[in-house]
Structure formats: C-alpha cells, structure tokens
Design an enzyme around this catalytic site. Structure first.
Site, mmCIF file in Angstrom:
data_model
loop_
_atom_site.group_PDB
_atom_site.id
_atom_site.type_symbol
_atom_site.label_atom_id
_atom_site.label_comp_id
_atom_site.label_asym_id
_atom_site.label_seq_id
_atom_site.Cartn_x
_atom_site.Cartn_y
_atom_site.Cartn_z
ATOM 1 N N GLU A 258 0.906 -1.157 0.000
ATOM 2 C CA GLU A 258 0.000 0.000 0.000
ATOM 3 C C GLU A 258 0.930 1.188 0.000
ATOM 4 O OE1 GLU A 258 -1.451 3.058 1.282
ATOM 5 O OE2 GLU A 258 -1.831 2.102 3.217
ATOM 6 N N CYS A 297 -1.992 8.637 3.262
ATOM 7 C CA CYS A 297 -1.865 7.967 1.968
ATOM 8 C C CYS A 297 -3.097 8.220 1.115
ATOM 9 C CB CYS A 297 -1.638 6.484 2.172
ATOM 10 S SG CYS A 297 -2.805 5.725 3.296
HETATM 11 P P1 NDP Z 1 9.672 4.517 3.297
HETATM 12 O O1 NDP Z 1 9.143 3.774 2.156
HETATM 13 O O2 NDP Z 1 11.083 4.926 3.281
HETATM 14 O O3 NDP Z 1 9.443 3.713 4.647
HETATM 15 C C1 NDP Z 1 8.315 2.945 4.897
HETATM 16 C C2 NDP Z 1 8.681 1.803 5.830
HETATM 17 O O4 NDP Z 1 9.635 0.968 5.185
HETATM 18 C C3 NDP Z 1 9.346 2.277 7.114
HETATM 19 O O5 NDP Z 1 8.959 1.425 8.159
HETATM 20 C C4 NDP Z 1 10.816 2.099 6.813
HETATM 21 O O6 NDP Z 1 11.585 1.944 7.955
HETATM 22 C C5 NDP Z 1 10.777 0.817 6.017
HETATM 23 N N1 NDP Z 1 11.930 0.579 5.191
HETATM 24 C C6 NDP Z 1 12.621 1.465 4.460
HETATM 25 N N2 NDP Z 1 13.611 0.845 3.829
HETATM 26 C C7 NDP Z 1 13.567 -0.456 4.193
HETATM 27 C C8 NDP Z 1 14.356 -1.612 3.888
HETATM 28 N N3 NDP Z 1 15.364 -1.543 3.065
HETATM 29 N N4 NDP Z 1 14.010 -2.783 4.440
HETATM 30 C C9 NDP Z 1 12.973 -2.880 5.277
HETATM 31 N N5 NDP Z 1 12.212 -1.829 5.601
HETATM 32 C C10 NDP Z 1 12.498 -0.636 5.058
HETATM 33 O O7 NDP Z 1 8.756 5.728 3.494
HETATM 34 P P2 NDP Z 1 8.978 6.938 4.488
HETATM 35 O O8 NDP Z 1 8.271 6.591 5.714
HETATM 36 O O9 NDP Z 1 10.384 7.373 4.631
HETATM 37 O O10 NDP Z 1 8.241 8.032 3.664
HETATM 38 C C11 NDP Z 1 8.750 8.431 2.415
HETATM 39 C C12 NDP Z 1 7.621 8.720 1.469
HETATM 40 O O11 NDP Z 1 6.753 7.596 1.352
HETATM 41 C C13 NDP Z 1 6.742 9.825 1.898
HETATM 42 O O12 NDP Z 1 7.274 11.047 1.603
HETATM 43 C C14 NDP Z 1 5.528 9.518 1.114
HETATM 44 O O13 NDP Z 1 5.645 9.966 -0.189
HETATM 45 C C15 NDP Z 1 5.457 8.028 1.130
HETATM 46 N N6 NDP Z 1 4.593 7.502 2.162
HETATM 47 C C16 NDP Z 1 3.424 6.931 1.835
HETATM 48 C C17 NDP Z 1 2.605 6.471 2.796
HETATM 49 C C18 NDP Z 1 1.346 5.806 2.526
HETATM 50 O O14 NDP Z 1 0.602 5.558 3.466
HETATM 51 N N7 NDP Z 1 1.010 5.454 1.328
HETATM 52 C C19 NDP Z 1 2.909 6.600 4.189
HETATM 53 C C20 NDP Z 1 4.173 7.171 4.454
HETATM 54 C C21 NDP Z 1 4.968 7.569 3.460
HETATM 55 P P3 NDP Z 1 12.471 3.149 8.518
HETATM 56 O O15 NDP Z 1 11.518 4.196 8.951
HETATM 57 O O16 NDP Z 1 13.181 2.516 9.652
HETATM 58 O O17 NDP Z 1 13.344 3.580 7.411
#
Ligand code: NDP
Length: 676
Positions: A258, A297
């Site tokens: 998602e 989102c």
């Molecule tokens: P990310 O995709 O970077 O992170 C989402 C989750 O994935 C976090 O728990 C993060 O952990 C984890 N993650 C990141 N890299 C890895 C990896 N290599 N292996 C395992 N887990 C990983 O999103 P962000 O939260 O940084 O947000 C960035 C952008 O994503 C936002 O600006 C927005 O555009 C979008 N977003 C969309 C959402 C939605 O609901 N659709 C919600 C939030 C963000 P960690 O925090 O420890 O890096």
C-alpha cells in the site's frame, strides 16, 4: 536531556537500542527525543519464535477465540489512550489527528473482533463459498476452504499512522491465526512501541504472537518462505526495492503493498456554487489537505473541477485554508501540526517545487506563514499550499509527484469524460472521491474510473451528515489500489483476513467435506437417535443429527382454509383453469407458506426445552408444486452450530421437504437459538 530508549521485542525479550541505533527528533522542536535500532537483533530467532511458538498457539484457537482476544486487546488499548496521545504529539499530530490514528486503530480492531464472531465460524477452518456439485449423484463434491498460513506476517509500516497502521494489519493477521512481527517507521516508532507494550503486558496474547522491531529489519526479509507474508505501507520506491528481492520472488512470498498515490477528488458538473455539494467539496478538500498535515496515503493530491468553476473553487478553498491555525499540536487552538520530521519537510518542499514547474502556486507560501507556540525554523512546519495547473493534459508531474504534506493541485475539466481521464492519469490510486447529487454522474465515473481506483467515495447533501470522509479507510471496506497505489488490498472485512490464509480447493465425498468444514453437507452421514433433536441442548447436539418426520397429506380444504385465513387468494391456489394456464403449475397448488407451516408442524417438539427461538430462514427454494392429495415429509438436520454467548448458540438446520415420490419439493436452512 536523556533520550528515550525505544526497544524491540524479540523472541520473548525486550532488547534496548544498540549499535546502529538511529536518533529520532521531535517534529515540533527538531530536538532529539529518542533512539531506536540495534544491528545485533537476532532476526532468525524472532522468525523461529513466531513460527514455532506463536503460530501453533494461535492455530489451536478458533476464529471466535481469536476474535474475543482482539476485543480484549482493543479494550486494553482504549483504557490507555491518554498515554498514547501524550506521546504522539511529538510526531507533529494534533488531538484530532490522534483520534484518527489511535481511536481509529482501536475501532478497527473492534470491527475485526465483531466480524470474526459474526461472519467466521467457531472453528479452525473457514469455508469460502458454497459446496460445488461435481458429480451427478452428489457422492463427489468440492469446497474451497481457508486455513492459516504456517509462517509469520512481517508488517512494515509508514510513519504517519504509528497506531492505526499497526492495528489495521495486526487485527486481520491475528484473526487468521498468524503471528506478526511489526516494524514501524523509525520516525514515529516510540508511539508504536507503547501500543505494543500495552498489548503484551495485558497477557492476552499467546507467546510469539506479536514481536516488534524498532529500527532496521536487518536481513529478515531474506529469510522468508512461502508461508510468510510481507505487508508493506510506505513509499513506492521502498516497495519496489523490497518486492524484487530474490528470496521474495523465488519463494513466492506474498507481498501486499500500500503505497503513496495521487488520489483525486472530482466536483460533479451539477455542483454549482451555492449548492450544498459545492460547499461540501471545499470542506472535504480543505480537511484532507490539513488533517495529519496532509501526511495521509489517502489525502487529496489532485482537485478536479469543471473548468468554469475553477476560480470559484480556488477562492472558496483559499478562504477556508486561510483559517488553518498552524502550530504546536499540544495547543488546543492549533488546527494543523507539523510534518513528522525536518527530513520530510525538505522532501515535501522539493516535491512542491517539482509540481510548481507545471502549476502556479495560488495559495500558501512556505517562506512566509505563522506558527503558534513553536519555532517554524526548528520544527517541521509547512503551510497548506494550493497549486493551479492550467493545462493538466500536457502536464505530467502533477499526476505523478506526491508531495506527502498539505499540498494539492487544482485542475479544470471540460466534461465528465475528461474528468475521468484526468483522475485515471494517477495510474492507480487508493481513493477518488466524487461530489455530486446526480446518480448518473456517479455511475459514469464508477464505470470510467473504477478500474484505476481502490475506493470511490461519493458524497452529497443526502449522505454528508453521516459520511465518513474521503480519507478514512474503513475496516469493512477494501483499502488499497492498483498500479501506483501498490496493487495491494487490505481490510475489507473478512477479505482482509484471507490475505493471511491459504485457500485450498477440497474435493471429496460429502462425509470428508462435512468433517473438514465442521458443517453437514447433503449426502454425509445422518445421526438419528431416539430423542427429538429439539430436546438436546446446544452442547449436546451433533453435526448431522437428523429427524425424519411422518408424512402429512395436503387437502383442498387445507388450501382453501389457508387462503381465506391469510388472505392469500392468488389465482394459482384458487382457480384451476388459471393455474393450468400458468406454465409452472399443473392446476391449483398449495401455497409455499402453507408447506412451510406444515413442515414446522411436522418437525417441532412442542414442549418447553432448549430451543429458545426461531431466528430466521435462509436460502428457501420451492422446487416442485404440491397439490391436493400429495403428501409431504420433512428431514431436519443439524448443519452447523455457532456459539453466540455462554448461554446460547445459533443452530443452522438443513431442511428438505419431499413428496410421496421422494422428490424434493422445498429446501431451506432454518436458524434457531438454543440454550447451552
Ligand atoms: P519509506 O518507504 O522509506 O518507509 C516505509 C517503511 O519501510 C518504514 O517502516 C521504513 O523503515 C521501512 N523501510 C525502508 N527501507 C527499508 C528496507 N530496506 N528494508 C525494510 N524496511 C524498510 O517511506 P517513508 O516513511 O520514509 O516516507 C517516504 C515517502 O513515502 C513519503 O514522503 C511519502 O511519499 C510516502 N509515504 C506513503 C505512505 C502511505 O501511506 N502510502 C505513508 C508514508 C509515506 P524506517 O523508517 O526505519 O526507514
């Protein structure tokens, strides 16, 4: 200031941050408040603990036992809400944002608890659909069943909903009977950590059912098998990186994503200024832009309005956005808090600049806005920013660049088909809303845009008072969308539970199917005893317990009496010639309801006993007409039992009426409530 140490819960132990830990800053002050992560986390031990201890314990429970556990967990979280609110302010969220995240998450858990008890069996096998007739004589049948996966669900969550994001995945997972390892986004993991602590401390969960990773997952995903599920919420980039990992592809690990999407809201062509729909549209768009500071989102990124109404919408929306008081979310007067981090602020402003290459900024200035009770230079504050894109057909960035903050772009459409084309330019979104009072507009949008959107939210003057909001995913409804939105689906009631189970097509004899599903199927063994089944309490009744009644002959006097007594003098019961002209009847026939009444008269045991009430009748079919001189008899069989409370349960009886030639004349399922 001492930093909060945000721990992980791994293989039954709390593990404090260690090497590789990251510092987390307050969204309001920019000051460090906590540290989380530990490179030495033994991820294999976590997986083993979930697979070998948590999974078996959960699978021993029935769906109802797991549902009861969810309800108790939700109650426990509800009793500690204030502590969660208190912690959550530092993520930048206001009290009304907490209601969405914390209360919304708890509410979601309650809904799954209730659905588990109402819509799933008090057993371990979920029957998916009806029995399929695979043979002429019914000795070989088919039935789809769902059983829990025997691995672990790894939930990777986004920063914006540290509680709801966890619970909307956890509730269906636990209900399915699968243990979970929750990995919240590091930026807001301190709130999730407390929620996990509350649940673990309650003692309601079996050991191994829930573990927590605060910080990085290490190489956990490289250790997954075909029995595991990854459920991810976050950015499209991370989703792409994770889902193409060789182990995930090689082992066909289920990967539910998602991710961010360019959701739209369409103002219907009928909604002129001055109509309730126009005002509603402006209100919904402004709310979606500012709730959680636009970090949802489902937030509206693209505002699609009739070309002739663009100026009016910009004017009304700007007036509304101008009332947004930005500041420290702890202040009661604050209407919009901060983004989660200064990193996100940089990202959002960079994305806004990209959108600005194709659109003109018509409201909001990131370099000039007021912040109450906090320092705008230190906290992650961004004002609502509205762009206007004058040429959305040739523009590209406005349709593919998500600024994950209070940023939206308005664009005009020529006609409804054009509005649909623009909405679909997002290449797949979680939700599109339509504000219209015209049902045909709604139908046209659903037909034209349904394939591109996981949810279409339609609102107008009739529904606005009770509507739940464009941006609120509901546990009853599917959340997820195609393409850019990740191609996944979550929630949607029991559908969401099935993502954590395997659907298996079972083929075999009625006896096999009855035993596997705990539900009698025609052709399976009947248990007949000397005592009438109505004399047995709920707990004493066996699946397959059957009563065969004596026959009763239907007379013309019965038909006449029933017709005049009830007033049902339909010609097929009263007029021989007219009935004969009807292709379904040989002549005057008995009323179907007369047959049902006679059936009850044949099978009931009249004395006071454990049957408390007749609560319904399902799937009634009349197969063959019955006329005067025919006789009918009844077979009544216990098909299924569902415990409702400690005092009574529902019994579903399979009932067939046959005539003197053993031909089936009617079939239905009768529901009774029986005492324990
Ligand atoms: P990310 O995709 O970077 O992170 C989402 C989750 O994935 C976090 O728990 C993060 O952990 C984890 N993650 C990141 N890299 C890895 C990896 N290599 N292996 C395992 N887990 C990983 O999103 P962000 O939260 O940084 O947000 C960035 C952008 O994503 C936002 O600006 C927005 O555009 C979008 N977003 C969309 C959402 C939605 O609901 N659709 C919600 C939030 C963000 P960690 O925090 O420890 O890096």
């Amino acid at each position: 200031m001492t930093l909060q140490q945000i721990s992980s819960f791994a293989a039954g132990k709390w593990i404090a941050p260690g090497s590789g830990a990251r510092t987390i800053a307050s969204a309001i002050t920019g000051e460090p408040i906590a540290t989380a992560g530990n490179d030495a986390l033994d991820v294999q031990a976590m997986l083993d603990f979930a697979r070998n201890t948590g999974g078996p314990a959960l699978r021993r429970m029935t769906f109802h036992e797991r549902a009861k556990m969810l309800k108790a967990l939700a109650q426990m979280l509800g009793s500690r809400k204030q502590a969660l609110y208190d912690l959550s302010f530092d993520t930048g969220a206001t009290q009304s944002d907490h209601l969405i995240d914390i209360d919304g998450g708890i509410g979601t858990m309650f809904v799954f608890a209730s659905k588990g008890r109402r819509e799933m069996p008090d057993g371990q096998v979920y029957l998916d659909g009806d029995v399929e007739q695979l043979s002429r004589n019914g000795t070989f049948l088919g039935q789809h069943v769902c059983t829990p996966l025997q691995g672990v669900a790894v939930h990777i969550n986004a920063f914006n909903f540290p509680v709801w994001g966890m619970l909307e995945k956890l509730a269906p997972t636990l209900l399915a009977g699968v243990p979970a390892i929750v990995k919240p986004a590091t930026n807001s993991c301190y709130v999730t950590e407390l929620a996990v602590k509350i649940m673990l401390d309650s003692g309601l969960l079996p050991a191994g059912a829930l573990q927590l990773v605060s910080g990085g997952l290490g190489d956990m995903l490289d250790r997954l098998t075909c029995q595991d599920v990854v459920s991810f919420t976050g950015s499209a980039d991370t989703a792409l990186k994770l889902r193409q990992s060789p182990v995930i592809l090689q082992n066909s690990v289920r990967f539910v994503a998602e991710q961010d999407s360019l959701n739209a809201s369409i103002l219907g062509p009928d909604a002129d200024p001055g109509t309730p729909e126009f005002d509603l549209f402006v209100k919904e768009v402004a709310r979606e832009m500012t709730t959680k500071a636009g970090q949802k989102c489902t937030a509206i990124r693209r505002i699609i309005a009739p070309q002739a109404r663009i100026e009016a919408v910009i004017e009304a929306l700007s007036a509304r956005l101008a009332k947004t008081v930005i500041g420290d979310p702890r202040l009661e007067t604050t209407l919009m808090g901060a983004l989660v981090s200064n990193g996100q602020k940089v990202d959002v402003l960079a994305k806004a600049d990209i959108i600005g290459q194709e659109a003109e900024r018509v409201f909001g200035d990131p370099n000039n806005f007021d912040v109450q009770g906090a320092d705008s230079a230190k906290g992650a504050f961004v004002p609502p920013i509205l762009f206007h894109c004058a040429d959305p057909d040739s523009a590209q960035r406005v349709h593919d660049t998500e600024a994950f903050g209070p940023v939206s772009t308005i664009m005009g459409y020529r006609d409804l088909d054009h509005a649909i084309v623009l909405a679909n330019r997002g290449q797949g979104s979680l939700v599109t809303s339509l504000i219209t009072h015209d049902p045909n507009t709604a139908r046209q949008v659903v037909l034209g845009a349904g394939a591109y959107h996981g949810r279409i939210y339609i609102n107008n003057r009739d529904s606005m008072k009770e509507s739940t909001g464009h941006g609120s995913p509901l546990p009853h409804m599917v959340h997820g969308g195609p393409g850019r939105a990740g191609g996944g689906e979550e929630m949607g009631g029991v559908r969401g539970v099935k993502h954590y189970m395997q659907r298996t097509a079972i083929q075999g004899s009625p006896e096999m199917l009855a035993c596997i599903g705990g539900t009698w199927v025609p052709g399976a063994a009947e248990i007949t005893g000397p005592a009438h089944p109505f004399t047995h309490k709920f707990g004493e009744l066996s699946i397959g317990e059957t009563l065969h009644t004596a026959p009763r002959t239907v007379t013309m006097d019965d038909i006449e009496h029933f017709a005049h007594f009830t007033g049902d003098t339909f010609y097929a019961h009263m007029d021989e010639d007219a009935a004969k002209r009807n292709p379904f009847f040989p002549g005057r026939v008995a009323h179907g309801y007369l047959l049902l009444s006679f059936a009850a008269g044949l099978f009931v045991e009249p004395n006071e006993g454990p049957v408390l009430a007749n609560t319904g009748l399902d799937g009634l079919r009349f197969m063959k007409p019955v006329g005067a001189g025919d006789s009918i008899k009844v077979r009544l069989t216990v098909k299924k039992k569902t415990r409702r409370t400690d005092e009574y349960g529902e019994v579903r009886w399979h009932v067939t009426l046959t005539n003197q030639n053993d031909e089936m004349v009617a079939e239905y399922e009768l529901l009774t409530m029986n005492a324990y």
